[in-house]
Design a protein around this motif. Structure first.
Motif, PDB file in Angstrom:
ATOM      1  N   CYS A   3      38.906  20.976  49.346  1.00  0.00           N
ATOM      2  CA  CYS A   3      40.288  21.111  49.120  1.00  0.00           C
ATOM      3  C   CYS A   3      40.865  22.038  48.253  1.00  0.00           C
ATOM      4  N   PRO A   4      41.491  22.836  48.697  1.00  0.00           N
ATOM      5  CA  PRO A   4      41.796  24.054  48.219  1.00  0.00           C
ATOM      6  C   PRO A   4      42.728  23.744  46.717  1.00  0.00           C
ATOM      7  N   ALA A   5      43.727  22.313  47.362  1.00  0.00           N
ATOM      8  CA  ALA A   5      43.918  21.512  45.823  1.00  0.00           C
ATOM      9  C   ALA A   5      43.310  21.954  44.420  1.00  0.00           C
ATOM     10  N   MET A   6      41.587  21.555  44.410  1.00  0.00           N
ATOM     11  CA  MET A   6      41.064  21.491  42.913  1.00  0.00           C
ATOM     12  C   MET A   6      41.251  22.125  42.116  1.00  0.00           C
ATOM     13  N   HIS A  13      43.841  53.751  31.659  1.00  0.00           N
ATOM     14  CA  HIS A  13      45.323  53.282  31.938  1.00  0.00           C
ATOM     15  C   HIS A  13      45.815  51.778  32.201  1.00  0.00           C
ATOM     16  N   GLU A  14      46.546  51.334  32.427  1.00  0.00           N
ATOM     17  CA  GLU A  14      47.193  49.893  32.297  1.00  0.00           C
ATOM     18  C   GLU A  14      46.802  49.318  33.833  1.00  0.00           C
ATOM     19  N   SER A  15      46.533  47.768  34.037  1.00  0.00           N
ATOM     20  CA  SER A  15      46.316  47.891  35.295  1.00  0.00           C
ATOM     21  C   SER A  15      47.337  47.414  35.109  1.00  0.00           C
ATOM     22  N   VAL A  16      48.512  47.497  37.046  1.00  0.00           N
ATOM     23  CA  VAL A  16      49.657  46.464  37.396  1.00  0.00           C
ATOM     24  C   VAL A  16      48.878  44.519  37.760  1.00  0.00           C
ATOM     25  N   TYR A  17      47.909  44.904  37.742  1.00  0.00           N
ATOM     26  CA  TYR A  17      47.252  43.602  37.828  1.00  0.00           C
ATOM     27  C   TYR A  17      47.057  42.163  36.479  1.00  0.00           C
ATOM     28  N   ASP A  18      47.224  43.219  35.053  1.00  0.00           N
ATOM     29  CA  ASP A  18      46.910  42.382  34.508  1.00  0.00           C
ATOM     30  C   ASP A  18      47.421  41.339  34.112  1.00  0.00           C
ATOM     31  N   GLY A  19      48.804  41.437  34.675  1.00  0.00           N
ATOM     32  CA  GLY A  19      49.630  40.054  34.376  1.00  0.00           C
ATOM     33  C   GLY A  19      48.728  38.964  35.194  1.00  0.00           C
ATOM     34  N   LEU A  20      48.635  39.562  35.974  1.00  0.00           N
ATOM     35  CA  LEU A  20      47.753  38.058  36.919  1.00  0.00           C
ATOM     36  C   LEU A  20      46.532  37.419  36.392  1.00  0.00           C
ATOM     37  N   THR A  21      45.677  37.944  35.240  1.00  0.00           N
ATOM     38  CA  THR A  21      44.760  37.396  35.171  1.00  0.00           C
ATOM     39  C   THR A  21      45.074  36.651  33.512  1.00  0.00           C
ATOM     40  N   GLY A  22      45.686  37.709  33.045  1.00  0.00           N
ATOM     41  CA  GLY A  22      45.301  37.554  31.058  1.00  0.00           C
ATOM     42  C   GLY A  22      46.972  36.586  31.305  1.00  0.00           C
ATOM     43  N   GLY A  23      45.977  35.623  29.485  1.00  0.00           N
ATOM     44  CA  GLY A  23      47.622  34.628  29.175  1.00  0.00           C
ATOM     45  C   GLY A  23      47.864  33.582  29.777  1.00  0.00           C
ATOM     46  N   ASP A  24      49.036  32.940  30.025  1.00  0.00           N
ATOM     47  CA  ASP A  24      49.483  31.820  30.666  1.00  0.00           C
ATOM     48  C   ASP A  24      49.874  32.076  31.868  1.00  0.00           C
ATOM     49  N   ASP A  25      48.979  31.143  32.520  1.00  0.00           N
ATOM     50  CA  ASP A  25      48.947  31.608  34.584  1.00  0.00           C
ATOM     51  C   ASP A  25      49.327  30.329  34.980  1.00  0.00           C
ATOM     52  N   SER A  26      49.935  29.428  34.312  1.00  0.00           N
ATOM     53  CA  SER A  26      50.761  28.373  35.088  1.00  0.00           C
ATOM     54  C   SER A  26      51.824  28.261  36.095  1.00  0.00           C
ATOM     55  N   GLN A  27      52.005  29.863  36.035  1.00  0.00           N
ATOM     56  CA  GLN A  27      54.118  30.458  36.525  1.00  0.00           C
ATOM     57  C   GLN A  27      52.555  30.517  38.495  1.00  0.00           C
ATOM     58  N   TRP A  28      50.834  30.789  38.212  1.00  0.00           N
ATOM     59  CA  TRP A  28      50.884  30.446  40.023  1.00  0.00           C
ATOM     60  C   TRP A  28      50.642  29.462  40.523  1.00  0.00           C
ATOM     61  N   ALA A  29      51.179  29.710  41.705  1.00  0.00           N
ATOM     62  CA  ALA A  29      50.582  27.939  42.504  1.00  0.00           C
ATOM     63  C   ALA A  29      49.632  27.972  42.214  1.00  0.00           C
ATOM     64  N   PHE A  30      48.356  28.869  42.260  1.00  0.00           N
ATOM     65  CA  PHE A  30      46.984  28.527  42.643  1.00  0.00           C
ATOM     66  C   PHE A  30      45.855  29.154  41.227  1.00  0.00           C
ATOM     67  N   GLY A  31      45.325  28.974  40.830  1.00  0.00           N
ATOM     68  CA  GLY A  31      44.354  28.560  39.956  1.00  0.00           C
ATOM     69  C   GLY A  31      43.925  30.370  40.863  1.00  0.00           C
ATOM     70  N   THR A  32      43.855  31.559  39.509  1.00  0.00           N
ATOM     71  CA  THR A  32      43.761  32.579  39.149  1.00  0.00           C
ATOM     72  C   THR A  32      42.553  33.361  38.605  1.00  0.00           C
ATOM     73  N   ASP A  33      42.080  31.843  38.618  1.00  0.00           N
ATOM     74  CA  ASP A  33      39.954  32.258  37.933  1.00  0.00           C
ATOM     75  C   ASP A  33      39.384  31.285  38.885  1.00  0.00           C
ATOM     76  N   PHE A  34      37.817  31.306  38.933  1.00  0.00           N
ATOM     77  CA  PHE A  34      37.288  30.409  39.811  1.00  0.00           C
ATOM     78  C   PHE A  34      36.873  29.271  38.642  1.00  0.00           C
ATOM     79  N   GLU A  35      36.022  28.547  39.360  1.00  0.00           N
ATOM     80  CA  GLU A  35      35.443  28.101  38.322  1.00  0.00           C
ATOM     81  C   GLU A  35      34.624  26.454  39.178  1.00  0.00           C
ATOM     82  N   ASP A  36      33.668  26.924  38.361  1.00  0.00           N
ATOM     83  CA  ASP A  36      31.842  26.225  38.962  1.00  0.00           C
ATOM     84  C   ASP A  36      32.651  25.172  40.143  1.00  0.00           C
ATOM     85  N   PRO A  37      32.553  24.774  41.112  1.00  0.00           N
ATOM     86  CA  PRO A  37      32.868  24.111  41.549  1.00  0.00           C
ATOM     87  C   PRO A  37      31.491  22.745  41.781  1.00  0.00           C
ATOM     88  N   LEU A  38      30.501  22.794  40.844  1.00  0.00           N
ATOM     89  CA  LEU A  38      30.059  21.506  40.523  1.00  0.00           C
ATOM     90  C   LEU A  38      29.853  22.004  38.773  1.00  0.00           C
TER      91      LEU A  38
END
Lengths: 311, 174
Positions: B60-63, A11-36
């Motif tokens: 900083c959560p804005a990173m 089944h399609e997850s209602v959350y797919d829209g959150l992680t796929g494609g263009d996420d520039s509409q979200w105020a904060f990053g929707t995926d983790f990135e390495d802090p280092l």
């Protein structure tokens, strides 16, 4: 509610829209990135990678566990300014914890708990949320319940004085990542210590009731003081190899700063029996106080329910 | 985009720098990342454009938002292979906020930081309220009171002007 990666779902997850494609509409990053990301994590010659990782866990866990405790003040502090102050201090410590746990994972991936194949949980989160109590290496001082505001200020003064002295020396670490985290941390923790010091003075010289509560708070905090300066063998190795600090060398310096605050406040340094080691182990060895299990349960429960969760 | 070697490459880099220079801080959008001093460099090799940023505070959560904004803005201008790197050394200092940034802060009612303290040796204990030479960014009065060393974001303290009675933010010296 996390988005769960389930490739077999029909089944399609209602959350797919959150992680796929263009996420520039979200105020904060929707995926983790390495802090280092992009930071050179090469290990200096003569440094044992597993000792480096173990040491980073110690300093990272101090910050993580205390951050969690302080964050429990959010919406509960005596006034809005202090609510915000405590949340900010917790956030600084959480940031330090994230970098330190990421440093531990980069130095020795074997310290990171195993998660199901394909789990998107980054290594520093796996360390924070999927380690059991005995795997935590924080000093026991950061574990107890906050108590009232006076207890919290007494503990914050002791902890931030200790951490500031430690980070000041860690700036000379031969591990460039630890040195960088420490250099940044010194600027932050200096604000924490002064904040706690001012409140300590204010409460000590305020009303009879505020002074009574502060003295009671200091007495509650003090039994875990000596443990801060007890050298674990990992800390001894860290000092020997040039990447860490032997905490026994901090006792005088921390004592002098605390004495300044106590004298100004008209408070005697407590003479209180210290909580001993249990079977030779303290917090650095994975032996914790009774409240630690409940603290971790609250901190970890949601993450553990979703080992495939993307936050 | 074209990634030929030769002068065209440098033109691309100049173009990328101009795009990056317009990306603003998510919490204080009157400041560009360059004005705030978190932008540490733009470079590229044959394939990838690398942008280096540094956090103001460890937590900083804005990173993540800054990273996303940089990637998206560059993608809008045809730069598809972008890597955003973190630099931890040297640690960010409020001294890195540009003159233009300081003016923009004041224009938006935020007090700009004074000179950052040097912390080479042990940091001296300070039990008195921190003394700063500030004026209210709204009315210019020097009669201001510190409400809290901690504010709405990690980098700000809260003040109140006893002249016009308005509260205002001050970017802390670190």
């Amino acid at each position: 509610m996390p988005h769960v990666h389930d490739h077999d779902a029909d089944h399609e997850s209602v959350y797919d829209g959150l992680t796929g494609g263009d996420d520039s509409q979200w105020a904060f990053g929707t995926d983790f990135e390495d802090p280092l990301a992009g930071v050179d994590t090469t290990i200096a010659q003569g440094v044992d990678a597993s000792a480096l990782a173990a040491y980073c866990l110690m300093l990272g866990d101090d910050a993580l566990v205390y951050s969690h405790r302080l964050a429990q003040w959010t919406s509960n502090a005596p006034d809005l300014e202090d609510d915000i102050a405590l949340a900010n201090i917790a956030l600084d410590l959480l940031g330090q914890a994230r970098l330190l746990l990421a440093r531990a994972a980069a130095a020795d991936p074997a310290v990171v708990p195993a998660l199901p194949d394909g789990s998107p949980v980054p290594p520093e989160d796996a360390l924070a949320f999927f380690r059991d109590e005995a795997g935590f290496r924080n000093v026991r001082l950061v574990e107890p319940d906050n108590g009232d505001f006076a207890v919290t200020m007494a503990r914050l003064l002791v902890f931030s004085t200790y951490r500031l002295a430690l980070l000041e020396r860690l700036r000379d670490s031969n591990d460039p990542v630890l040195a960088a985290i420490a250099t940044k941390g010194v600027k932050e923790v200096a604000y924490h210590r002064d904040y706690a010091g001012r409140w300590f003075l204010t409460l000590a010289r305020g009303t009879e009731e505020s002074r009574r509560r502060l003295l009671a708070g200091l007495a509650l905090v003090w039994p875990l003081y000596d443990e801060l300066f007890r050298t674990h063998h990992v800390e001894a190795a860290a000092a020997d190899q040039g990447f860490g600090v032997d905490p026994s060398g901090l006792a005088d310096e921390v004592g002098v700063v605390l004495e300044q605050v106590l004298t100004t406040s008209g408070v005697e340094r407590p003479e209180i029996a210290q909580t001993g080691a249990v079977n030779g182990q303290t917090g650095r060895g994975g032996r914790h106080t009774e409240v630690m299990g409940r603290l971790l349960a609250e901190m970890q429960v949601v993450a553990r329910a979703h080992p495939m969760g993307l936050w | 985009m074209s990634l030929d070697v030769g002068p065209a490459v440098d033109l691309d880099l100049e173009r990328a720098r101009r795009v990056v220079a317009e990306v603003t801080d998510p919490e204080m959008p009157m400041l560009t990342l360059a004005d705030l001093g978190v932008l540490r460099g733009v470079a590229h090799d044959a394939e990838t454009l690398t942008v280096t940023i540094t956090p103001t505070y460890s937590g900083c959560p804005a990173m993540a938002t800054m990273r996303d904004d940089l990637v998206h803005r560059l993608a809008d201008h045809g730069f598809d292979r972008v890597e955003v790197r973190v630099s931890l050394t040297p640690a960010w200092s409020s001294d890195w906020i540009s003159e233009r940034g300081r003016r923009a802060l004041r224009d938006h009612g935020i007090s700009a930081p004074g000179p950052a303290p040097r912390h080479d040796g042990p940091v001296p204990l300070n039990l008195m309220p921190r003394r700063r030479e500030l004026t209210c960014p709204r009315c210019g009065s020097a009669d201001v009171q510190l409400s809290s060393e901690f504010g709405a974001t990690a980098c700000k303290a809260m003040y109140r002007c006893t002249g016009c009675l308005e509260p205002f933010d001050h970017v802390k010296e670190i």
